[in-house]
Design an enzyme around this catalytic site. Structure first.
Site, PDB file in Angstrom:
ATOM      1  N   GLU A 302       0.788  -1.168   0.024  1.00  0.00           N
ATOM      2  CA  GLU A 302       0.147   0.151   0.083  1.00  0.00           C
ATOM      3  C   GLU A 302       1.025   1.210  -0.111  1.00  0.00           C
ATOM      4  OE1 GLU A 302      -3.038   0.035  -0.790  1.00  0.00           O
ATOM      5  OE2 GLU A 302      -3.389  -2.204  -0.356  1.00  0.00           O
ATOM      6  N   ASP A 314      -2.147  -1.268  -9.777  1.00  0.00           N
ATOM      7  CA  ASP A 314      -2.168  -2.810  -9.789  1.00  0.00           C
ATOM      8  C   ASP A 314      -2.598  -3.335 -10.937  1.00  0.00           C
ATOM      9  OD1 ASP A 314      -2.038  -2.937  -6.696  1.00  0.00           O
ATOM     10  OD2 ASP A 314      -3.708  -1.919  -6.281  1.00  0.00           O
TER      11      ASP A 314
END
Length: 517
Positions: A302, A314
């Site tokens: 993160e 992602d």
């Protein structure tokens, strides 16, 4: 590097050239200051300040910006060493108008003594001669509650010279640990988050060191597995990302939110333009602390998303797809958050070594595991560390240490980045690190070697063979301490017993011969 964070043992020595007197005078009163060594403890850098009203009448002295305050709040000493001014690092205040309670009453002839630890307020970090002058002023309060400044006498001797050797702890910058912020977290949740935060910090240290020590255009197996073919640009991006994640975990105020996200299939999420706020979800709480898709790994994943860190995306999730991405599209792999997480988690372990070259040294070659060996190495830049990958083929105990003039420290990690053992100084007079450890067969360990503060230079890293281990190899001598420890057998060797038996038989034979006589 944290690994520049150290334990210190040296002793401070403080010698003051004799007593000095400062007199602050006006027509009606005299206030004198005497500086003397702290008689009770000459080893902590403190001096005793004695203030005396030498007048025949009482005076009220304002405490502000004087030694009378409990915490020094002004630069009241001028300190010089090697023709350089020593900086004041204490607090500076904005105040209102003083009230009567801000004054101290000195009766005629009364003295008050205050102890001040100079290194607490001034950057006295090097050994040498210090020239100290008192530069403060005093104000008294008259009967009509008006200020009057007490002037220093021209006859005052306002300078003292001292020889000062600070402890290593005093040399070390006083860095405040940045603690995370917790929103909507239970007491147990905070405990879990602190553990995951510390584990993530250890993982990222190892990952960052592996990249910093990698050769240019590395062909290291671990790099290639998760990021594909290296180029100068790609490798630089990966190295800086790990460095920035480390900086975030070590130095930034991270906010962990435990109550906003309720999605069970999600670990966590962030908003890339809102550092450093992490929102934790259901899957995070059921994950392991380290390992694949761990809590520590989630933090690394993160944090890489934040624009100020790396701004990753992602593209894919999971180890299989992350490996495929590295093979087919390295430019996307270095921009995919899961690839950074899996490189750092390193489960299962993949060596950074390759068939061509590696800067991650391995001093425990198989053919040397029953003997002593050494490696010559160096620290060429301040803050630089060397990382060694250790993978013994059998259970074995080594004593690991350095020799040379460099002040070294050593930290041992397992393949998950968990700290196993560390040491700074072997003794108060030997600033090389050293410790013993029982290594398990076919497990990978990392040894980090660094130097104190800005020190650079050469050292020799030794590994001395102690014994083969056939029982549980990680007991007793593997306690996580800052000193070395060892375990020795209390059973005499067979050779010793045999020799003892021969001596007894010889004595018996001699006794019988004497009886015959």
């Amino acid at each position: 590097m944290l690994f520049g964070r150290k334990l210190f043992k040296r002793v401070i020595t403080l010698f003051f050239i004799p007593l000095i007197t400062l007199s602050a005078l006006n027509a009606d009163s005299e206030l004198s200051i005497y500086l003397t060594p702290n008689q009770e403890n000459r080893s902590d850098g403190s001096l005793m300040v004695t203030m005396t009203n030498n007048a025949t009448e009482p005076i009220k002295v304002l405490k502000w910006n004087t030694p009378l305050e409990e915490i020094l709040s002004a630069n009241i000493f001028s300190i010089e060493s090697n023709k350089k001014d020593i900086k004041y690092r204490g607090r500076l205040l904005k105040r209102g108008q003083p009230q009567e309670e801000d004054y101290v009453l000195f009766e005629a002839g009364e003295s008050r003594t205050i102890t001040i630890k100079l290194p607490t307020y001034y950057k006295m970090v090097e050994k040498g001669e210090y020239k100290i002058s008192y530069r403060g002023n005093f104000s008294s309060l008259s009967d009509n509650l008006k200020f009057k400044r007490l002037k220093k006498s021209k006859k005052s001797k306002s300078t003292i010279t001292l020889s000062f050797t600070p402890t290593e702890e005093m040399k070390k910058p006083k860095k405040q640990k940045v603690t995370p912020k917790f929103n909507g977290c239970s007491e147990k949740g905070i405990e879990v988050l602190n553990q995951a935060h510390d584990s993530a910090l250890t993982l990222i240290k190892v990952a960052s060191n592996a990249m910093k020590n990698a050769s240019a255009n590395t062909t290291g197996k671990r790099y290639v597995t998760w990021f594909g073919k290296a180029t100068e640009k790609r490798q630089s991006r990966v190295t800086s990302t790990f460095s920035n994640i480390y900086d975030a975990l070590e130095n930034k105020k991270i906010s962990y939110d435990c109550s906003t996200c309720t999605e069970d299939g999600t670990f966590a999420y962030v908003y890339p333009d809102e550092p450093y706020n992490l929102y934790l979800c259901g899957s995070f709480w059921s994950a392991e602390v380290t390992g694949t898709d761990s809590r520590a790994g989630t933090f690394i994943h993160e944090l890489s998303h934040f624009v100020v860190v790396s701004g990753t995306d992602d593209y894919v999730y999971g180890q299989d797809d992350a490996k495929k991405l590295a093979k087919t599209s390295p430019d996307k792999a270095i921009d995919n958050a899961d690839n950074y997480e899996f490189f750092a988690e390193d489960t299962p372990h993949i060596s950074m070594e390759s068939g061509e070259s590696s800067n991650t040294n391995n001093p425990f070659e198989d053919d040397e595991q029953n003997s002593n060996s050494s490696i010559s190495d160096s620290i060429s830049k301040a803050g630089e560390t060397n990382l060694y990958e250790l993978t013994p083929s059998k259970d074995v105990e080594y004593t690991i240490y350095t020799t040379g003039n460099l002040d070294t420290y050593g930290i041992l990690y397992n393949s998950q980045g968990n700290l196993l053992k560390q040491n700074d100084d072997m003794s108060s007079s030997n600033y090389n690190f050293g410790f013993s450890y029982k290594f398990s067969a076919n497990r990978t360990y990392y040894l980090e070697v660094g130097a104190y503060k800005t020190d650079v230079g050469n050292y020799v890293l030794h590994q001395d063979y102690k014994s083969n281990q056939t029982d549980n190899p990680n007991t007793d001598t593997n306690s996580n301490s800052n000193g070395s420890s060892s375990k020795s057998s209390s059973v005499p060797s067979l050779n010793y017993l045999g020799l003892l038996l021969i001596m007894i038989l010889t004595l018996l034979f001699a006794y019988k011969e004497i009886r015959k006589i």
